[in-house]
Design an enzyme around this catalytic site. Structure first.
Site, PDB file in Angstrom:
ATOM      1  CG  HIS A 126      -1.949  -1.031   1.302  1.00 40.88           C
ATOM      2  ND1 HIS A 126      -2.151  -1.822   2.417  1.00 40.88           N
ATOM      3  CD2 HIS A 126      -2.877  -1.437   0.391  1.00 40.88           C
ATOM      4  CE1 HIS A 126      -3.161  -2.658   2.190  1.00 40.88           C
ATOM      5  NE2 HIS A 126      -3.610  -2.450   0.969  1.00 40.88           N
ATOM      6  CE  LYS A 143     -13.924  -6.192   1.592  1.00 40.65           C
ATOM      7  NZ  LYS A 143     -12.621  -5.898   1.009  1.00 40.65           N
ATOM      8  NE  ARG A 202      -2.844  -7.055  -4.494  1.00 37.99           N
ATOM      9  CZ  ARG A 202      -3.631  -7.283  -3.483  1.00 37.99           C
ATOM     10  NH1 ARG A 202      -3.148  -7.760  -2.360  1.00 37.99           N
ATOM     11  NH2 ARG A 202      -4.925  -7.057  -3.565  1.00 37.99           N
ATOM     12  CB  SER A 214      -4.465  -6.588   4.489  1.00 37.77           C
ATOM     13  OG  SER A 214      -4.177  -5.316   3.980  1.00 37.77           O
TER      14      SER A 214
END
Ligand code: ADP
Length: 163
Positions: free
Chosen positions: A17, A41, A92, A130
């Site tokens: 990030h 989430k 990514r 993450s």
């Protein structure tokens, strides 16, 4: 003034990030790192913790044109509210692309004036997410070098307690 918003879960903020953020900070006059407040989430870190870690990182990296904030609701509405003309995202792999492609179509439908810019992950970070960081930390592995150094100790303790 060119303003960009870098939205995400940032649960937690990683050096992947940070790479995207530094690129964006070099391109825009002002960048908001905006933590999505979405209880669906079920994040590990509270919004307050995530914003606090991001603030510490901004300070420690000396990113003068970066602010941290939290938002809920539609991203395009939040962007309009803070005067951002651009959304910033990182890519990514192909799986990121497919997801981002859909989100971009939705955001354009909602507000065609707000454009999204993408930065490719640097190869060294293309595996980093993450969720990797959370899993490694919860299992007692080293997350040093995967998260901003200023948050490393806090995250290590916090994730070790999490499991
Ligand atoms: P979200 O839940 O919105 O995808 P994330 O915190 O997972 O939030 O990611 C925020 C943005 O940062 C996304 O655009 C994601 O593709 C990008 N990103 C995540 N990890 C990396 C990385 N290692 N390198 C580059 N970009 C990344």
């Amino acid at each position: 003034m060119k303003i960009g918003v870098y939205p995400g879960s940032f649960d937690p903020f990683t050096i992947g990030h940070l790479d995207v953020l530094k690129n964006a900070a070099g391109l825009f006059d002002l960048v908001y790192v905006a933590v999505l407040n979405n209880s669906a989430k079920s994040p590990v870190f509270s919004v307050e913790e995530r914003v606090e870690m991001i603030n510490r990182m901004i300070e420690s990296e000396g990113l003068k044109n970066v602010r941290s904030d939290a938002f809920g609701g539609l991203l395009v509405d939040y962007a309009k509210q803070i005067g951002a003309q651009y959304i910033i995202r990182g890519l990514r792999a192909i799986t990121d692309f497919e997801y981002e492609f859909q989100i971009d179509a939705v955001n354009r439908h909602l507000n065609p004036e707000i454009r999204t810019v993408y930065f490719m992950a640097s190869p060294a970070h293309s595996f980093l997410s993450s969720s990797n960081v959370r899993e490694i930390g919860e299992m007692g592995g080293s997350i040093e070098g995967l998260v901003p150094q200023c948050n490393y100790h806090y995250l290590r303790e916090r994730l070790a307690r999490q499991k």
